[in-house]
Design an enzyme around this catalytic site. Structure first.
Site, PDB file in Angstrom:
ATOM      1  N   ARG A   1     -24.224   3.008   4.626  1.00 15.26           N
ATOM      2  CA  ARG A   1     -25.599   2.616   4.296  1.00 15.26           C
ATOM      3  C   ARG A   1     -26.509   2.889   5.492  1.00 15.26           C
ATOM      4  NH1 ARG A   1     -23.204  -2.766   1.615  1.00 15.26           N
ATOM      5  NH2 ARG A   1     -21.786  -2.340   3.332  1.00 15.26           N
TER       6      ARG A   1
ATOM      7  N   ASP B   1       0.820  -1.220   0.000  1.00 18.83           N
ATOM      8  CA  ASP B   1       0.000   0.000   0.000  1.00 18.83           C
ATOM      9  C   ASP B   1       0.848   1.260   0.000  1.00 18.83           C
ATOM     10  OD1 ASP B   1      -2.291  -1.560   0.363  1.00 18.83           O
ATOM     11  OD2 ASP B   1      -3.176  -0.015   1.648  1.00 18.83           O
TER      12      ASP B   1
HETATM   13  P1  AMP Z   1     -14.769  -0.203   1.704  1.00 14.21           P
HETATM   14  O1  AMP Z   1     -13.953  -0.022   2.948  1.00 14.21           O
HETATM   15  O2  AMP Z   1     -14.120   0.347   0.469  1.00 14.21           O
HETATM   16  O3  AMP Z   1     -15.274  -1.622   1.535  1.00 14.21           O
HETATM   17  O4  AMP Z   1     -16.096   0.724   1.885  1.00 14.21           O
HETATM   18  C1  AMP Z   1     -17.035   0.485   2.897  1.00 14.21           C
HETATM   19  C2  AMP Z   1     -18.016   1.652   2.946  1.00 14.21           C
HETATM   20  O5  AMP Z   1     -18.694   1.759   1.680  1.00 14.21           O
HETATM   21  C3  AMP Z   1     -19.111   1.475   3.990  1.00 14.21           C
HETATM   22  O6  AMP Z   1     -19.286   2.709   4.687  1.00 14.21           O
HETATM   23  C4  AMP Z   1     -20.336   1.169   3.166  1.00 14.21           C
HETATM   24  O7  AMP Z   1     -21.497   1.640   3.760  1.00 14.21           O
HETATM   25  C5  AMP Z   1     -20.087   1.944   1.902  1.00 14.21           C
HETATM   26  N1  AMP Z   1     -20.980   1.464   0.840  1.00 14.21           N
HETATM   27  C6  AMP Z   1     -22.054   2.118   0.376  1.00 14.21           C
HETATM   28  N2  AMP Z   1     -22.697   1.426  -0.564  1.00 14.21           N
HETATM   29  C7  AMP Z   1     -22.059   0.270  -0.696  1.00 14.21           C
HETATM   30  C8  AMP Z   1     -22.278  -0.894  -1.506  1.00 14.21           C
HETATM   31  N3  AMP Z   1     -23.288  -0.977  -2.382  1.00 14.21           N
HETATM   32  N4  AMP Z   1     -21.398  -1.911  -1.363  1.00 14.21           N
HETATM   33  C9  AMP Z   1     -20.371  -1.826  -0.492  1.00 14.21           C
HETATM   34  N5  AMP Z   1     -20.118  -0.751   0.301  1.00 14.21           N
HETATM   35  C10 AMP Z   1     -20.956   0.290   0.208  1.00 14.21           C
END
Ligand code: AMP
Length: 356
Positions: free
Chosen positions: A269, A147
């Site tokens: 969400r 990273d």
């Molecule tokens: P990550 O750490 O990149 O997996 O992102 C997680 C964040 O993305 C959380 O706050 C989720 O609520 C948001 N999020 C919003 N919509 C979605 C979705 N359709 N699928 C996955 N994560 C989502």
């Protein structure tokens, strides 16, 4: 080559099997609740998701289940493990030792272990994943992808480690290509907005600044991490809450961010639902989050003396259109106007969300 890509967290493991020539994702999924009970999500290209609940006391059982699913005679993506040519492991902190990906040797693992103090939530889990794959696939080459590597080009005056480098590197290239821009003559700001979140300034394809620092705690307000604070807050919390330094760091890493502010959740969400119900703390948390992102975009436009494109990525960046809209509302002075219709319907795909 078929490459198995592993992103190993403390209690979860995400994977994809990718044909590196066609870039086709043959299968993907994740293991969750490792060490608690265990749940495997597996999806072969073109088929529905399969969910299997099964005990996963350690990452080794989790990886074994992934490998079994990949070679399953009915739904497997390959016939045997011999068709997996290499494994790529995401490693969060490579310190100053790694400016590029490397084939993993005992020496490399020792050097990653030396960085454990700098990423105590991530690096030990990454090493467990590497060890588990080595045990189950002893003759398959393993590659560490760091990273921190993309950020090694930062000028001395901006120097810091930085994280999400693979995302900032990939997304800046992808944005330039999507817009038909020459990456070598471009100013791109990438906003990686997930549970962990960071912004990068990418000048001519090279990172010149990024919002995370020595550790992934600095910068944006995140799911549970505070991001930037006045350093005096540490003493203030320690005295007020009667906490030692570990206690204060626990508050800043795990009990702050939008989760701490809203009292609702770290998950956008849930926050969007609470926002729409008029929950005042959830509204405040979303506003603070968006404002902080907009401030960083302003800072990086200044750092590069302009900006040609801004790219949103990660869970929130890709899916949460009302947050993108809030951020873009601050950016009119850069000539940015949102295309509300496209923004509202854009989820998890590449699209131009500003007007032409
Ligand atoms: P990550 O750490 O990149 O997996 O992102 C997680 C964040 O993305 C959380 O706050 C989720 O609520 C948001 N999020 C919003 N919509 C979605 C979705 N359709 N699928 C996955 N994560 C989502």
């Amino acid at each position: 080559m078929n490459v198995l890509v592993i992103n190993c967290g403390s209690s979860s493991l995400k994977y994809q099997l990718i044909n590196s020539d066609s870039e086709e994702v043959l299968a993907k999924g994740l293991c969750e609740r490792i060490g608690i009970d265990g749940r495997l999500v597996y999806q072969k290209e073109g088929l529905d998701k399969e969910i299997t609940e099964a005990p996963m006391p350690t990452h080794k059982e989790a990886i074994q289940m992934v490998l079994d699913a990949l070679v399953n005679p009915k739904t497997g993506a390959v016939k045997s493990l011999a068709e997996i040519d290499a494994v790529g492991h995401r490693v969060v902190h490579g310190g100053e030792k790694f400016s590029d990906s490397v084939v993993i040797t005992e020496e490399v693992i020792a050097q990653v272990e030396e960085c454990n103090d700098l990423a105590p939530l991530h690096n030990p889990a990454n090493i467990i994943g590497i060890r588990a794959c080595q045990a189950l696939m002893p003759n398959v080459p393993m590659v560490g992808v760091f990273d921190t590597a993309f950020h090694q080009t930062m000028p001395e005056k901006a120097r810091r480690y930085g994280f999400h480098g693979t995302s900032h590197s990939f997304v800046s290239k992808e944005a330039a290509s999507y817009l038909g821009m020459d990456l070598n003559n471009s100013k791109i700001i990438v906003a990686h907005l997930g549970n962990g979140a960071s912004v990068s300034a990418v000048l001519n394809g090279k990172c010149v600044d990024t919002s995370m620092g020595l550790t992934p705690l600095e910068g944006l307000v995140m799911g549970t991490r505070s991001g930037d604070i006045d350093p005096s807050i540490m003493e203030f919390i320690a005295k007020k809450e009667n906490l030692d330094i570990d206690g204060v760091m626990n508050v800043l890493n795990k009990k702050s961010g939008v989760a701490g502010m809203s009292g609702v959740s770290s998950d956008f969400r849930d926050l969007e639902a609470a926002y729409n119900e008029g929950n005042e703390r959830a509204i405040a948390a979303v506003e603070v989050f968006s404002y902080r992102v907009a401030k960083y975009i302003g800072a990086y436009a200044a750092a590069m003396n302009g900006v040609d494109a801004i790219a949103f990525t990660a869970g929130i960046g890709e899916n949460t259109s009302f947050v993108r809209e809030k951020i873009m509302a601050y950016l009119g002075y850069l000539g940015i106007k949102i295309d509300r219709v496209t923004n509202d319907k854009t989820r998890g795909v590449e699209a131009l969300i500003s007007t032409a």
